[in-house]
Design an enzyme around this catalytic site. Sequence first.
Site, PDB file in Angstrom:
ATOM      1  N   TYR A 293      80.439 -21.970   1.048  1.00  0.00           N
ATOM      2  CA  TYR A 293      81.562 -21.157   0.563  1.00  0.00           C
ATOM      3  C   TYR A 293      82.865 -21.676   1.165  1.00  0.00           C
ATOM      4  O   TYR A 293      83.881 -21.776   0.475  1.00  0.00           O
ATOM      5  CB  TYR A 293      81.341 -19.680   0.926  1.00  0.00           C
TER       6      TYR A 293
ATOM      7  N   ASN B  71      81.459 -15.036 -11.725  1.00  0.00           N
ATOM      8  CA  ASN B  71      81.254 -16.166 -12.638  1.00  0.00           C
ATOM      9  C   ASN B  71      80.578 -15.708 -13.943  1.00  0.00           C
ATOM     10  O   ASN B  71      79.415 -15.316 -13.930  1.00  0.00           O
ATOM     11  CB  ASN B  71      80.400 -17.232 -11.946  1.00  0.00           C
TER      12      ASN B  71
ATOM     13  N   CYS C 178      77.428 -21.920  -9.838  1.00  0.00           N
ATOM     14  CA  CYS C 178      77.570 -21.109  -8.627  1.00  0.00           C
ATOM     15  C   CYS C 178      76.294 -21.124  -7.789  1.00  0.00           C
ATOM     16  O   CYS C 178      76.336 -20.815  -6.595  1.00  0.00           O
ATOM     17  CB  CYS C 178      78.018 -19.689  -8.956  1.00  0.00           C
ATOM     18  N   HIS C 179      75.166 -21.524  -8.385  1.00  0.00           N
ATOM     19  CA  HIS C 179      73.927 -21.636  -7.591  1.00  0.00           C
ATOM     20  C   HIS C 179      74.021 -22.759  -6.567  1.00  0.00           C
ATOM     21  O   HIS C 179      73.244 -22.793  -5.615  1.00  0.00           O
ATOM     22  CB  HIS C 179      72.714 -21.856  -8.520  1.00  0.00           C
TER      23      HIS C 179
ATOM     24  N   GLU D  63      67.082 -29.244  -9.353  1.00  0.00           N
ATOM     25  CA  GLU D  63      68.094 -30.309  -9.274  1.00  0.00           C
ATOM     26  C   GLU D  63      67.719 -31.368  -8.240  1.00  0.00           C
ATOM     27  O   GLU D  63      67.883 -32.562  -8.482  1.00  0.00           O
ATOM     28  CB  GLU D  63      69.467 -29.704  -8.971  1.00  0.00           C
TER      29      GLU D  63
END
Length: 198
Positions: free
Chosen positions: A131, A154, A162-163, A189
């Site tokens: 963050y 979001n 945002c993940h 990912e």
Amino acid sequence: MASRLVPKVNSEQREPPCKEKHVVLLSPVGKLEISGCEAGLHEIKLPKMIALPSGNAESSAACEVCEGAEEMTEPLKQCSAWLHAYFCEPARTTSLPVPAFHHPLLRQDSFTGQVLWTLLRDVKFGEAVSYKQLADLAGNSRAARAVGGAMRSNPIPIIIPCHRVIRSSGQSGNYGGGNLMKEWLLSHERLQKEKLAY
């Protein structure tokens, strides 16, 4: 499904209210509800993931329209294609157009909007930022708490990733689709990025 009217952002623009269309995609993380109009995408609603999908990631990697195919505007088609690539062929996401956004939050000048655009532009597939790091990227190093608020606001999760924003400790932190979904997306990912590296 009835069309909803979305408020105008700037009355000087004299835009007519948009006719919102809805599509549901069946994805490896559950049903994604997508809404948008001819001008752009309004929202992606995530399901709450209460259990990890059974089987391995590849076997459950389909992402197909299961409701609303007749309602698809061009931005909804682009969104569906992008999400299909994200789950099934992640390398293709870089060559696909990101659909236009038509959510008021992303069309006005605000710190939240700036943070979301920065996240979309600067934090790539398979990466993660804290963050605080995202606050630095957005130009206000002391706004880590405000970044958390921006992540909760979001309207276009997964596409605006945002993940990928985690705590400085390395813990994943909260997520609109639940912590299991956030962990699944980050793992998806990482695995795909490792495959592409070989």
